[in-house]
Design an enzyme around this catalytic site. Structure first.
Site, PDB file in Angstrom:
ATOM      1  N   GLU A  84      37.470  -2.161  72.004  1.00  0.00           N
ATOM      2  CA  GLU A  84      36.749  -1.694  70.833  1.00  0.00           C
ATOM      3  C   GLU A  84      35.336  -2.278  70.832  1.00  0.00           C
ATOM      4  O   GLU A  84      35.086  -3.332  71.434  1.00  0.00           O
ATOM      5  CB  GLU A  84      37.484  -2.102  69.559  1.00  0.00           C
ATOM      6  N   ARG A 139      41.936  15.147  68.027  1.00  0.00           N
ATOM      7  CA  ARG A 139      41.088  15.130  69.212  1.00  0.00           C
ATOM      8  C   ARG A 139      41.863  15.628  70.431  1.00  0.00           C
ATOM      9  O   ARG A 139      43.071  15.421  70.541  1.00  0.00           O
ATOM     10  CB  ARG A 139      40.574  13.712  69.490  1.00  0.00           C
ATOM     11  N   ARG A 198      39.327  12.488  73.780  1.00  0.00           N
ATOM     12  CA  ARG A 198      39.891  11.140  73.948  1.00  0.00           C
ATOM     13  C   ARG A 198      40.420  11.068  75.371  1.00  0.00           C
ATOM     14  O   ARG A 198      41.259  11.869  75.768  1.00  0.00           O
ATOM     15  CB  ARG A 198      41.008  10.925  72.931  1.00  0.00           C
TER      16      ARG A 198
END
Length: 228
Positions: free
Chosen positions: A59, A95, A51
């Site tokens: 998005e 992540r 990330r």
């Protein structure tokens, strides 16, 4: 002198843990790009989801901005490219959160400077906040990417909040114009998919845009993250 050794050992262990998070890692190879702030790399023989630290990209449901952001990250971090990871943290999904360097330049900062991501103010504490905010202001003045609309599009964190509450918000911070986005449509009836049956990450995102919102279990605007 012997009494000081335990404290010295603890200090060395602390330094080592800080270096693991803040220091550059060994070279990693890009294997895929999920969206404008997420990719996968192969590091030491293991595939790891990264990330991008300090930024938040639109998005995929925020058409056309989400896909434009993804395309830029694919261009500057193409599959097979060698990158360096500067570890910052781990997020709640496990992540690795990192600054990604290629040829000595931060790709995270470039995404903001190009107008394809926002400075993620909530998580700037471990970043060069001044640099990210300056890059964002420059992109806004130049009306690049997400800043093509005055004031910028709906912030991704606000968009995700709208999805979680069942109303995909298209509002901006006060004083800004509405955004042109394409929120997910109502879920089709009679058909329900499992991530393991879909076969590809891209197909999962398409289904999400078609209204299969149950595929996005954590409400972050990304369906079936296990397929990445």
């Amino acid at each position: 002198m012997e009494r000081k050794l335990p404290s010295l050992s603890r200090a060395l262990a602390l330094c080592a843990s800080v270096l693991l998070l803040a220091g550059p890692a060994a070279a990693a190879t890009v294997v895929s790009v999920g969206d404008g702030d997420t990719l996968r790399v192969e590091d030491g023989g293991k595939k790891v989801t990264i990330r991008l630290a300090c930024i938040d990209a639109p998005e995929t449901a925020q058409a056309p901005y989400g896909m434009a952001s993804r395309r830029l990250l694919q261009e500057i971090a193409p599959i097979g490219a060698t990158v360096q990871l500067v570890m910052k943290d781990r997020d709640r999904y496990g992540r690795t959160v990192a600054d990604i360097l290629r040829n000595g330049q931060s790709l995270n900062l470039r995404m903001v400077r190009s107008g394809q991501a926002f400075a993620y103010r909530q998580y700037l504490a471990k970043c060069d906040a001044a640099a990210y905010l300056k890059a964002e202001r420059e992109a806004e003045r130049a009306r690049l990417g997400v800043w093509a609309d005055p004031g910028g599009i709906t912030r991704p964190w606000d968009f995700r909040r709208g999805l979680r509450t069942g109303s995909a918000s298209t509002s901006k911070p006060s004083g800004q114009n509405p955004v042109r986005t394409t929120p997910p449509r109502a879920m089709p009836t009679g058909v329900r998919y499992r991530c393991s049956e879909i076969g590809s990450f891209a197909k999962a995102q398409q289904l999400l845009r078609e209204g299969h919102t149950y595929l996005d279990r954590d409400g972050d605007g990304v369906a079936c993250q296990s397929l990445r």
